[in-house]
Design a protein around this motif. Structure first.
Motif: not given
Ligand code: CAA
Length: 260
Positions: A49-66
């Motif tokens: 039933e999944i047709r797409g993925v969203i990639l994100t970061g937990e918390g207020e500050k960062a997506f991914i700091a590297g």
């Protein structure tokens, strides 16, 4: 469902939301997190039933700091090469992934963060997002595809300036140079979910083959890219979805696709 320590995987059909969950280290990528992201992508494919993925970061500050800099002091050149290889394998898997992946960049996306976002199919960002390839500040170079993909997305001269200065690129500038498709003032994840829902109304095989044609074609000479396009065009004509899609249009109704 998989047990993950460094990421959170949520299902909200038709979207799956993949969050890097190391907010105290601004979601920096260590080898364990890279492995879990790869495993989660496999797990998602078991959910039809999944047709797409969203990639994100937990918390207020960062997506991914590297990449995780705390692992670097003791890294040998061989270990560094292997680490880059693992990160690169994840980016290749994302590009080859049969479902669309949207990066929802909610804060700092530096180094490996910009590089993972570049391996997504497109990027939505909050106005407080910050992009960049700051590796030269550390005396190193990008290792998860930044030297290759950034120029393909924003052009060689923009990429050169970003990579050689290592400076931070604010969201507005990232939008202006075409790195970001959309700046979202409100709820970033909801906006990405809306797009996944829109895509979920289209033919699943058509979406999969279209992504493949664009991705593979980018690496080919035009004649070979066009050949790939026409063979996938032919292949999609073998599907039940094509019969339904064309029939529904002619009958002036919404198609009911089955992904067959
Ligand atoms: N790796 C490990 N830890 C990191 C990190 C990273 N990439 N980025 C941030 N952190 C940690 C910090 O060390 C800090 O930890 P402590 O609280 O234990 O001290 C915590 O996250 C919060 O960070 P700051 O205190 O630095 O937060 P700030 O608001 O002052 O600055 C920032 C935020 C501008 C993002 C800054 O943290 C920063 O510049 N981070 C490093 C970004 C970077 O250089 N990324 C590239 C990494 S190399 C790479 O990615 C190579 C590749 O291509 C694969």
């Amino acid at each position: 469902m998989g047990e993950y320590k460094n990421i959170i995987l949520e299902f909200d059909p038709p979207a799956a939301i993949l969050k890097v969950n190391r907010p105290r280290a601004l979601n920096a990528l260590n080898p364990e997190t890279i492995r879990e992201l790869s495993e989660a992508l496999d797990e998602i494919l078991n959910h039809k039933e999944i047709r797409g993925v969203i990639l994100t970061g937990e918390g207020e500050k960062a997506f991914i700091a590297g990449a995780d800099i705390s692992r670097m002091p003791d890294m040998s050149p061989q270990e560094a090469e292997r680490f880059a290889e693992e990160g690169q394998k994840l980016t290749l898997k994302m590009e080859e992934y049969p479902l669309p992946i949207i990066a929802a960049v909610n804060g700092y996306a530096l180094g490996g963060g910009t590089e993972l976002a570049l391996a997504c199919d497109f990027i939505y960002a909050s106005p407080k997002a910050v992009f960049g390839q700051p590796e030269v500040n550390l005396g190193i170079i990008p290792g998860f595809g930044g030297t290759q993909r950034l120029a393909r997305v924003v052009g060689v001269n923009q990429a050169m300036e970003i990579i050689l200065t290592g400076r931070h690129i604010p969201a507005e500038e990232a939008y202006r140079i075409g790195l970001v498709n959309k700046l979202v003032e409100g709820d970033l994840i909801e906006e990405a979910k809306k797009t996944i829902s829109e895509i979920a109304g289209r033919g699943p095989l058509a979406v999969m083959y279209a992504k493949k044609a664009v991705r593979r074609g980018l690496e080919l000479a035009i004649e070979a890219g066009l050949e790939l396009e026409r063979s996938l065009f032919g292949l999609v004509f073998a599907s039940e979805d094509r019969i339904e899609g064309v029939k529904a249009f002619l009958e002036k109704r919404k198609p009911e696709f089955k992904g067959k």
